[in-house]
Design a protein around this motif. Structure first.
Motif, PDB file in Angstrom:
ATOM      1  N   MET A   1     -35.803-149.904  -4.887  1.00 50.03           N
ATOM      2  CA  MET A   1     -35.359-148.575  -4.496  1.00 50.03           C
ATOM      3  C   MET A   1     -35.079-148.509  -3.004  1.00 50.03           C
ATOM      4  SD  MET A   1     -36.579-145.708  -2.849  1.00 50.03           S
ATOM      5  CE  MET A   1     -38.289-146.200  -2.861  1.00 50.03           C
ATOM      6  N   LYS A   2     -35.986-149.069  -2.200  1.00 47.69           N
ATOM      7  CA  LYS A   2     -35.818-149.031  -0.748  1.00 47.69           C
ATOM      8  C   LYS A   2     -34.583-149.811  -0.306  1.00 47.69           C
ATOM      9  CE  LYS A   2     -40.563-148.098   0.722  1.00 47.69           C
ATOM     10  NZ  LYS A   2     -41.710-148.564   1.530  1.00 47.69           N
ATOM     11  N   GLN A   3     -34.308-150.932  -0.980  1.00 48.47           N
ATOM     12  CA  GLN A   3     -33.127-151.711  -0.647  1.00 48.47           C
ATOM     13  C   GLN A   3     -31.857-150.925  -0.955  1.00 48.47           C
ATOM     14  OE1 GLN A   3     -34.682-154.079   1.425  1.00 48.47           O
ATOM     15  NE2 GLN A   3     -32.791-155.099   0.815  1.00 48.47           N
ATOM     16  N   SER A   4     -31.866-150.176  -2.071  1.00 48.73           N
ATOM     17  CA  SER A   4     -30.673-149.395  -2.450  1.00 48.73           C
ATOM     18  C   SER A   4     -30.432-148.228  -1.499  1.00 48.73           C
ATOM     19  CB  SER A   4     -30.815-148.886  -3.886  1.00 48.73           C
ATOM     20  OG  SER A   4     -31.818-147.893  -3.973  1.00 48.73           O
ATOM     21  N   LEU A   5     -31.499-147.768  -0.823  1.00 48.00           N
ATOM     22  CA  LEU A   5     -31.369-146.636   0.094  1.00 48.00           C
ATOM     23  C   LEU A   5     -31.055-147.065   1.527  1.00 48.00           C
ATOM     24  CD1 LEU A   5     -34.388-144.402  -1.023  1.00 48.00           C
ATOM     25  CD2 LEU A   5     -31.974-144.080  -1.587  1.00 48.00           C
ATOM     26  N   LYS A   6     -31.161-148.362   1.796  1.00 48.08           N
ATOM     27  CA  LYS A   6     -31.085-148.876   3.166  1.00 48.08           C
ATOM     28  C   LYS A   6     -29.804-148.467   3.893  1.00 48.08           C
ATOM     29  CE  LYS A   6     -31.776-153.151   5.779  1.00 48.08           C
ATOM     30  NZ  LYS A   6     -32.038-154.614   5.664  1.00 48.08           N
ATOM     31  N   ALA A   7     -28.680-148.462   3.198  1.00 50.74           N
ATOM     32  CA  ALA A   7     -27.395-148.190   3.834  1.00 50.74           C
ATOM     33  C   ALA A   7     -27.010-146.708   3.832  1.00 50.74           C
ATOM     34  CB  ALA A   7     -26.295-149.002   3.157  1.00 50.74           C
ATOM     35  N   LYS A   8     -27.880-145.857   3.286  1.00 48.07           N
ATOM     36  CA  LYS A   8     -27.555-144.429   3.198  1.00 48.07           C
ATOM     37  C   LYS A   8     -27.648-143.750   4.563  1.00 48.07           C
ATOM     38  CE  LYS A   8     -27.298-144.513  -1.346  1.00 48.07           C
ATOM     39  NZ  LYS A   8     -25.982-144.409  -2.040  1.00 48.07           N
ATOM     40  N   LYS A   9     -26.671-142.910   4.854  1.00 50.83           N
ATOM     41  CA  LYS A   9     -26.672-142.127   6.089  1.00 50.83           C
ATOM     42  C   LYS A   9     -27.283-140.752   5.812  1.00 50.83           C
ATOM     43  CE  LYS A   9     -22.601-144.293   8.161  1.00 50.83           C
ATOM     44  NZ  LYS A   9     -21.242-144.050   8.702  1.00 50.83           N
ATOM     45  N   VAL A  10     -28.237-140.365   6.651  1.00 54.55           N
ATOM     46  CA  VAL A  10     -28.989-139.133   6.418  1.00 54.55           C
ATOM     47  C   VAL A  10     -28.825-138.174   7.593  1.00 54.55           C
ATOM     48  CG1 VAL A  10     -31.257-138.159   5.914  1.00 54.55           C
ATOM     49  CG2 VAL A  10     -30.701-140.469   5.128  1.00 54.55           C
ATOM     50  N   LEU A  11     -28.619-136.906   7.277  1.00 59.43           N
ATOM     51  CA  LEU A  11     -28.591-135.848   8.294  1.00 59.43           C
ATOM     52  C   LEU A  11     -29.759-134.913   8.036  1.00 59.43           C
ATOM     53  CD1 LEU A  11     -27.287-134.224  10.617  1.00 59.43           C
ATOM     54  CD2 LEU A  11     -25.881-133.065   8.882  1.00 59.43           C
ATOM     55  N   ILE A  12     -30.620-134.747   9.053  1.00 61.26           N
ATOM     56  CA  ILE A  12     -31.747-133.812   8.976  1.00 61.26           C
ATOM     57  C   ILE A  12     -31.408-132.583   9.818  1.00 61.26           C
ATOM     58  CG2 ILE A  12     -34.196-133.449   9.453  1.00 61.26           C
ATOM     59  CD1 ILE A  12     -34.550-136.504   9.282  1.00 61.26           C
ATOM     60  N   VAL A  13     -31.375-131.420   9.173  1.00 69.62           N
ATOM     61  CA  VAL A  13     -31.072-130.174   9.881  1.00 69.62           C
ATOM     62  C   VAL A  13     -32.329-129.307   9.848  1.00 69.62           C
ATOM     63  CG1 VAL A  13     -29.485-128.234  10.100  1.00 69.62           C
ATOM     64  CG2 VAL A  13     -28.717-130.352   8.998  1.00 69.62           C
TER      65      VAL A  13
END
Length: 232
Positions: free
Chosen positions: A20-32
């Motif tokens: 799961m962590k490997q699949s999320l590694k490339a995700k771009k996240v915005l925290i507002v």
């Protein structure tokens, strides 16, 4: 069991957690989030999921500016941001300006889920609501199951993003024939919403009524209310 009810221990084994962590590694996240301490807490949770591509915004203007610069896979947005735009207004503007790709997951973070907020979000719903306080395991579960849903509904979401409702309906009808146990109820809900979009109230009403025959679900009751309102 609906895909939105994935147990919190789904990813409890070390192997599954690593995958799961490997699949999320490339995700771009915005925290507002306007509160610096809360932003830091959420950022640390996200880091723990092996996601390092994180952008932070303290208000609506900064959030919209960030989405103009790059496309995000996940947006975690607080509803109450003090002065200026609230989270719902950010979502509405982002969708109106096509700043959210069809695969993006938008999670609204709230201190409390008030009736006025929910009703105000009827036309532009976030993918998920999270009520404070929450822990890393709960956040991870919400992120993963929404990503899974987005992947499964990708062809429908893509068609909607391009404004091709007829194609979205065709994709939805095809998936309904698959009888996917986890997604069937959500597909029915989506199919009814698509019917309302094109003014096919007869189809939408039939779906809602069939769902309610199987059990009392608020979204189906609300759907019938929306149809009644649209038909005066």
């Amino acid at each position: 069991m609906d895909l939105f009810d994935v147990p919190l221990d789904t990813f409890s084994s070390p192997f599954k957690l690593h995958q799961m962590k490997q699949s999320l590694k490339a995700k771009k996240v915005l925290i507002v989030e306007d509160q610096a301490t809360m932003r830091k807490a959420i950022r640390e949770m996200i880091y723990g999921f092996n996601m390092k591509l994180i952008t932070e915004a303290a208000n609506g203007s900064s959030a919209i500016a960030a989405m103009r610069k790059e496309s995000f896979d996940i947006v975690l947005c607080d509803y109450n941001l003090g002065s200026g735009k609230n989270g719902q207004q950010i979502l509405e503007e982002a969708r109106f300006r096509k700043l959210l790709p069809f695969y993006a997951v938008f999670i609204m973070v709230t201190a409390e889920q008030t009736q006025s907020m929910v009703l105000g979000a009827m036309d532009n719903k976030p993918d998920e609501y999270m009520t404070k306080p929450f822990n890393a395991e709960q956040l991870l579960n919400r992120i993963k199951r929404n990503i899974s849903r987005k992947e499964y509904l990708g062809d429908i979401e893509k068609a909607l993003d391009s404004g091709n409702i007829s194609l979205a309906i065709a994709h939805c009808d095809k998936k309904l024939l698959e009888n996917n146990r986890l997604m069937h109820t959500h597909l029915l809900k989506l199919r009814a919403q698509l019917a309302i979009k094109i003014g096919d109230f007869k189809k939408a009403k039939a779906i809602y009524q069939a769902v309610l025959e199987q059990g009392e679900l608020n979204w189906a009751t609300l759907g019938l209310g929306i149809i009644a309102y649209l038909q005066d």
